[in-house]
Design an enzyme around this catalytic site. Sequence first.
Site, mmCIF file in Angstrom:
data_model
loop_
_atom_site.group_PDB
_atom_site.id
_atom_site.type_symbol
_atom_site.label_atom_id
_atom_site.label_comp_id
_atom_site.label_asym_id
_atom_site.label_seq_id
_atom_site.Cartn_x
_atom_site.Cartn_y
_atom_site.Cartn_z
ATOM 1 N N ARG A 133 -37.420 22.270 37.855
ATOM 2 C CA ARG A 133 -37.616 22.639 36.464
ATOM 3 C C ARG A 133 -38.192 24.065 36.465
ATOM 4 O O ARG A 133 -39.242 24.318 37.042
ATOM 5 C CB ARG A 133 -38.619 21.693 35.819
ATOM 6 C CG ARG A 133 -38.853 22.077 34.393
ATOM 7 C CD ARG A 133 -39.882 21.212 33.761
ATOM 8 N NE ARG A 133 -39.904 21.481 32.341
ATOM 9 C CZ ARG A 133 -40.605 20.772 31.489
ATOM 10 N NH1 ARG A 133 -41.293 19.747 31.899
ATOM 11 N NH2 ARG A 133 -40.607 21.077 30.228
ATOM 12 N N ASN A 150 -41.067 19.368 39.602
ATOM 13 C CA ASN A 150 -41.607 19.994 38.388
ATOM 14 C C ASN A 150 -43.018 20.443 38.752
ATOM 15 O O ASN A 150 -43.945 19.637 38.798
ATOM 16 C CB ASN A 150 -41.605 18.975 37.244
ATOM 17 C CG ASN A 150 -42.142 19.555 35.956
ATOM 18 O OD1 ASN A 150 -42.554 20.723 35.905
ATOM 19 N ND2 ASN A 150 -42.149 18.754 34.909
ATOM 20 N N ARG A 165 -52.982 22.700 22.440
ATOM 21 C CA ARG A 165 -52.472 24.020 22.042
ATOM 22 C C ARG A 165 -52.422 24.139 20.521
ATOM 23 O O ARG A 165 -52.200 23.150 19.827
ATOM 24 C CB ARG A 165 -51.068 24.243 22.614
ATOM 25 C CG ARG A 165 -51.082 24.507 24.107
ATOM 26 C CD ARG A 165 -49.683 24.640 24.665
ATOM 27 N NE ARG A 165 -49.346 23.531 25.543
ATOM 28 C CZ ARG A 165 -48.111 23.191 25.886
ATOM 29 N NH1 ARG A 165 -47.082 23.872 25.429
ATOM 30 N NH2 ARG A 165 -47.899 22.168 26.686
ATOM 31 N N GLY A 215 -43.739 11.314 24.801
ATOM 32 C CA GLY A 215 -44.833 10.337 24.836
ATOM 33 C C GLY A 215 -45.243 9.789 23.475
ATOM 34 O O GLY A 215 -45.316 8.576 23.289
ATOM 35 N N LYS A 254 -44.933 17.342 40.332
ATOM 36 C CA LYS A 254 -44.291 16.070 39.988
ATOM 37 C C LYS A 254 -42.940 16.019 40.698
ATOM 38 O O LYS A 254 -42.282 17.058 40.834
ATOM 39 C CB LYS A 254 -44.072 15.976 38.473
ATOM 40 C CG LYS A 254 -45.370 15.899 37.711
ATOM 41 C CD LYS A 254 -45.120 15.656 36.241
ATOM 42 C CE LYS A 254 -46.439 15.663 35.498
ATOM 43 N NZ LYS A 254 -46.349 16.183 34.150
ATOM 44 N N HIS A 295 -38.672 23.287 26.031
ATOM 45 C CA HIS A 295 -38.298 21.862 26.045
ATOM 46 C C HIS A 295 -36.771 21.673 26.065
ATOM 47 O O HIS A 295 -36.259 20.624 25.667
ATOM 48 C CB HIS A 295 -38.870 21.097 24.821
ATOM 49 C CG HIS A 295 -40.357 20.902 24.870
ATOM 50 N ND1 HIS A 295 -41.163 21.021 23.762
ATOM 51 C CD2 HIS A 295 -41.175 20.588 25.908
ATOM 52 C CE1 HIS A 295 -42.428 20.798 24.115
ATOM 53 N NE2 HIS A 295 -42.465 20.537 25.408
ATOM 54 N N GLY A 346 -47.106 18.447 24.985
ATOM 55 C CA GLY A 346 -46.518 19.624 24.348
ATOM 56 C C GLY A 346 -45.587 19.101 23.263
ATOM 57 O O GLY A 346 -45.012 18.029 23.429
ATOM 58 N N HIS A 400 -39.550 16.400 19.742
ATOM 59 C CA HIS A 400 -40.119 16.146 21.073
ATOM 60 C C HIS A 400 -41.631 16.199 20.896
ATOM 61 O O HIS A 400 -42.235 17.270 20.832
ATOM 62 C CB HIS A 400 -39.639 17.213 22.067
ATOM 63 C CG HIS A 400 -40.235 17.073 23.436
ATOM 64 N ND1 HIS A 400 -39.519 16.669 24.538
ATOM 65 C CD2 HIS A 400 -41.508 17.276 23.886
ATOM 66 C CE1 HIS A 400 -40.304 16.613 25.588
ATOM 67 N NE2 HIS A 400 -41.527 16.995 25.219
ATOM 68 N N LEU A 401 -42.254 15.018 20.770
ATOM 69 C CA LEU A 401 -43.697 14.939 20.510
ATOM 70 C C LEU A 401 -44.390 14.341 21.728
ATOM 71 O O LEU A 401 -44.439 13.115 21.891
ATOM 72 C CB LEU A 401 -43.969 14.069 19.268
ATOM 73 C CG LEU A 401 -43.205 14.436 17.987
ATOM 74 C CD1 LEU A 401 -43.529 13.461 16.867
ATOM 75 C CD2 LEU A 401 -43.532 15.876 17.566
ATOM 76 N N GLU A 445 -36.091 14.465 31.389
ATOM 77 C CA GLU A 445 -35.736 15.812 31.849
ATOM 78 C C GLU A 445 -35.314 15.817 33.316
ATOM 79 O O GLU A 445 -34.418 16.565 33.717
ATOM 80 C CB GLU A 445 -36.942 16.753 31.651
ATOM 81 C CG GLU A 445 -37.194 17.064 30.186
ATOM 82 C CD GLU A 445 -38.664 17.130 29.816
ATOM 83 O OE1 GLU A 445 -39.393 16.147 30.102
ATOM 84 O OE2 GLU A 445 -39.090 18.136 29.234
HETATM 85 P P1 AMP Z 1 -45.702 13.380 27.399
HETATM 86 O O1 AMP Z 1 -46.237 14.777 27.484
HETATM 87 O O2 AMP Z 1 -44.343 13.282 26.802
HETATM 88 O O3 AMP Z 1 -45.858 12.609 28.688
HETATM 89 O O4 AMP Z 1 -46.664 12.620 26.344
HETATM 90 C C1 AMP Z 1 -48.039 12.426 26.628
HETATM 91 C C2 AMP Z 1 -48.750 12.044 25.357
HETATM 92 O O5 AMP Z 1 -48.136 10.891 24.777
HETATM 93 C C3 AMP Z 1 -50.211 11.666 25.564
HETATM 94 O O6 AMP Z 1 -51.041 12.770 25.399
HETATM 95 C C4 AMP Z 1 -50.477 10.629 24.483
HETATM 96 O O7 AMP Z 1 -51.159 11.259 23.407
HETATM 97 C C5 AMP Z 1 -49.112 10.227 23.991
HETATM 98 N N1 AMP Z 1 -48.872 8.783 24.055
HETATM 99 C C6 AMP Z 1 -48.490 8.028 25.088
HETATM 100 N N2 AMP Z 1 -48.403 6.727 24.745
HETATM 101 C C7 AMP Z 1 -48.755 6.656 23.442
HETATM 102 C C8 AMP Z 1 -48.896 5.596 22.480
HETATM 103 N N3 AMP Z 1 -48.642 4.332 22.808
HETATM 104 N N4 AMP Z 1 -49.286 5.925 21.236
HETATM 105 C C9 AMP Z 1 -49.541 7.195 20.899
HETATM 106 N N5 AMP Z 1 -49.437 8.235 21.745
HETATM 107 C C10 AMP Z 1 -49.060 7.976 23.003
#
Ligand code: AMP
Length: 410
Positions: free
Chosen positions: A95, A9, A243, A329, A16, A183, A214, A210-211, A380
């Site tokens: 990816r 990726n 963003r 995340g 990655k 996504h 992004g 998907h939070l 993913e």
């Molecule tokens: P991702 O892009 O899916 O890897 O998600 C990354 C984001 O997940 C980071 O910017 C954090 O804001 C959020 N995140 C990770 N762990 C936590 C947590 N325990 N509580 C709230 N947000 C989190």
Amino acid sequence: MSDAIIVLNAGSFSLKFSIYGVANRELNLVARGQIEGLGTSPHFKAKDQQGRSLAHASLGGSMPGFGHPEAFAHLSVWARQQFGGKFSPVAVGHRMVHGGTEFTSPTLIDAEVLSRLERLIPLVPLHQPHNLAAVKGVIQLRPDLIQVACFDTAFHRTKPKVADRFGLPDEMFGQGVRRWGFHGLSYEFIAGQLRRIAPDISAGRVIVAHLGSGASLCAMKDGQSVDTTMGFSALDGLPMGTRCGNLDPGVILFLLRQGWNVDRIEDLLYKKSGLLGISGMSNDVRVLLASDRPAAAEAIEFFVHRIVREIGSLTAALGGLDALVFTAGIGENSPVIRQRVCKGLAWLGVHIDPDANGHGSTRISPAGQSPSVWVIPTDEEAVIASHTLAVVRALKGGPQEETRLCRLTD
Ligand code: AMP
């Protein structure tokens, strides 16, 4: 010695990777990591399937010429030293952010496909060149490896045209100015998991949130995308870490008339907006939730408000809601954000069990409650590895049975 699949990726400053061993019908993750700081001071990190560190090293000081090919070369040498006697790579799965209308399923990369993918660069100038740089790096070093592109846009090609277009002149739709959605590999993984965990629910009307850094939502019927919040680019829809999310195009016109140029606007929309822009302090939900500054609370309030509003909109597009799934995340790790989103959806009949939510159980709504609410970790890379293995098997004329995906948590 077992075959191995490498998943890459490639981002602007990072590569990655995940390495999967292939045994019988199973793909087993053996290592995952990244090389960060490409073009500046590269740094290599790798972990095993249990999350234990295998490598953590700076690759030198200032190295402006260290790009994706050099990163793949370093990864290859490390993997040979680490797993040489056990695994031998047969293929690399990438990816790829954009597949346009031509690439709606995983595709074997040859010279012709590579040049067609290069023609899509104007649609995603910030991402596709890096994805393609990784492909070329592999060709330089290991032309013998099979390479497969898996697309973030592909999952959304089942959307009806009405959910695919903007209110712009029709000829622009044909020129690619349409709501592609992204996504897709994450949504594909969740659709597969939901089919396994709750088959009757997966056949219904589901919204996946998907939070992550992004963020987007996908409305699915019977496991297929029917609408999504991201549009032409990865800027649309929900506000994200840095963003902006949905924005009146009149703002861009205003800024242009104020003398802003494209680079400055791009920097604003991609890197200085969203949670970071509103809070003025961080793009990380953890930092904002821990802060007592009013601007941090406002950023979280805006984030939750927009998620709730967009879930309402997608529920209308679906004609009702049977299930809501949180992933990525923030969705997987933040009970507070899940609770606040679900509270905003109480009018829809959404209720969660506070204990199940606090523990991050798979199902966080009480038994029998509809819509049900779920927390499902996304993966993913596992989707890419699985597709890549399927292409390898097809090329070798082997059996086409479904591959079992083994996650870290399995
Ligand atoms: P991702 O892009 O899916 O890897 O998600 C990354 C984001 O997940 C980071 O910017 C954090 O804001 C959020 N995140 C990770 N762990 C936590 C947590 N325990 N509580 C709230 N947000 C989190």
